[in-house]
Write a protein that holds these residues in place. Sequence first.
Motif, PDB file in Angstrom:
ATOM      1  N   HIS A  29      70.933  68.993  30.153  1.00  0.00           N
ATOM      2  CA  HIS A  29      69.549  68.554  29.971  1.00  0.00           C
ATOM      3  C   HIS A  29      69.079  67.740  31.181  1.00  0.00           C
ATOM      4  CE1 HIS A  29      69.722  68.865  25.276  1.00  0.00           C
ATOM      5  NE2 HIS A  29      69.657  70.036  25.880  1.00  0.00           N
ATOM      6  N   LEU A  70      59.648  62.830  25.859  1.00  0.00           N
ATOM      7  CA  LEU A  70      59.992  64.162  25.351  1.00  0.00           C
ATOM      8  C   LEU A  70      59.981  64.134  23.831  1.00  0.00           C
ATOM      9  CD1 LEU A  70      63.071  64.705  27.690  1.00  0.00           C
ATOM     10  CD2 LEU A  70      60.786  65.676  27.994  1.00  0.00           C
ATOM     11  N   ASP A 119      67.983  52.348  32.452  1.00  0.00           N
ATOM     12  CA  ASP A 119      67.177  51.497  31.571  1.00  0.00           C
ATOM     13  C   ASP A 119      67.937  51.204  30.286  1.00  0.00           C
ATOM     14  OD1 ASP A 119      64.253  50.515  30.821  1.00  0.00           O
ATOM     15  OD2 ASP A 119      65.083  51.553  29.061  1.00  0.00           O
ATOM     16  N   THR A 145      69.028  61.258  28.155  1.00  0.00           N
ATOM     17  CA  THR A 145      69.821  62.421  27.787  1.00  0.00           C
ATOM     18  C   THR A 145      71.305  62.114  27.927  1.00  0.00           C
ATOM     19  OG1 THR A 145      70.357  64.720  28.179  1.00  0.00           O
ATOM     20  CG2 THR A 145      69.539  63.497  30.090  1.00  0.00           C
TER      21      THR A 145
END
Length: 294
Positions: free
Chosen positions: A250, A203, A54, A245
């Motif tokens: 992660h 997040l 994205d 990330t």
Amino acid sequence: MNIPIKTLANGFSLPVYGLGTWQMGGRWEADISQDEKEIHAIQHAIEQGITHLDTAESYGDGHSEELIATATAGYDRSKLFITSKVSGNHQGYDDLLRSCEASLARLETDYLDLYLLHRFPDVGTDIKDTMRAMDRLVDEGVVRNIGVCNMTVSRLKAAQAATSNKLVCNQLHYSLDCREIVDKGILEYCQQNDVFVTAWGPLSKGALEDAVILHEMAEKYGKTPYQVALNWLITQQNVITIPKTSTPEHLDENLGALGWELSPEDWHMLADEFPGQVSTSNRVPLDYDADIEP
Ligand SMILES: NC(=O)c1ccc[n+]([C@@H]2O[C@H](COP(=O)([O-])OP(=O)(O)OC[C@H]3O[C@@H](n4cnc5c(N)ncnc54)[C@H](OP(=O)(O)O)[C@@H]3O)[C@@H](O)[C@H]2O)c1
């Protein structure tokens, strides 16, 4: 790993987890200082099975798109799903066509899998002209699917009324601590009208790290708080997510959000008791005053 996919009733599919790239390659201006790290992060994600990338013309003033081009150069384009976005001030008919052409050039590809309005067009631009340009891109085959971001129900209806192509997603701020789309009925509308909600900002670092209930739930399931927070999103009908990330560890951790489900009781407990929930996004608050009906 194979990332699970969700499919709308109209047949359009998206993986439940894609890679966000906001701040890869800079914020509103290009920053090339971390290029090597970001390219490695994108390639690591692809190696782990991520196909949905994205980006947006505005991310790093286009540099995020350039990073994706470099990172994906050695991969089979047909196995990737690339989403980009046109900014609100480029949504007049000619401007939008130019923006798309520039995104394609930076991405070094001849089509986008999904092209999104980053927000409702700026005042002075008629949504009908915007959607006419989107339709032309679909007709020409350079855009395979179209959608929107950050739209209230009435704006989503207005955008959909201006095109005969199905708007397949509304990308929105949605997380354990940001519930605007639930409180304002947008999630329910999308679920009832066969539209994906792509949860951005899934997040909220501080909120996740501080929430005792999330740590308790993580311990119960043998997962990490980040994995529980992502699982909480993707277990919902029509919801998929695109965490960003740049850190391979992660990414590996986040993928542990897939392949299991919170029990309905625990899902509801988190929904009800997660601390510090807000009803308005602190990043892109939606504009209800300007709402219009088609
Ligand atoms: N349509 C829109 O208007 C819109 C708006 C905002 C964002 N988006 C899209 O949605 C994507 C996701 O949103 P976002 O980037 O704003 O926020 P996000 O994905 O919720 O958070 C990203 C932050 O979380 C950190 N992170 C990720 N996994 C982690 C882990 N396991 N442990 C600790 N920290 C972790 C990242 O740091 P590291 O890099 O170090 O891992 C980064 O600082 C964007 O990248 C963008 O593609 C769209």
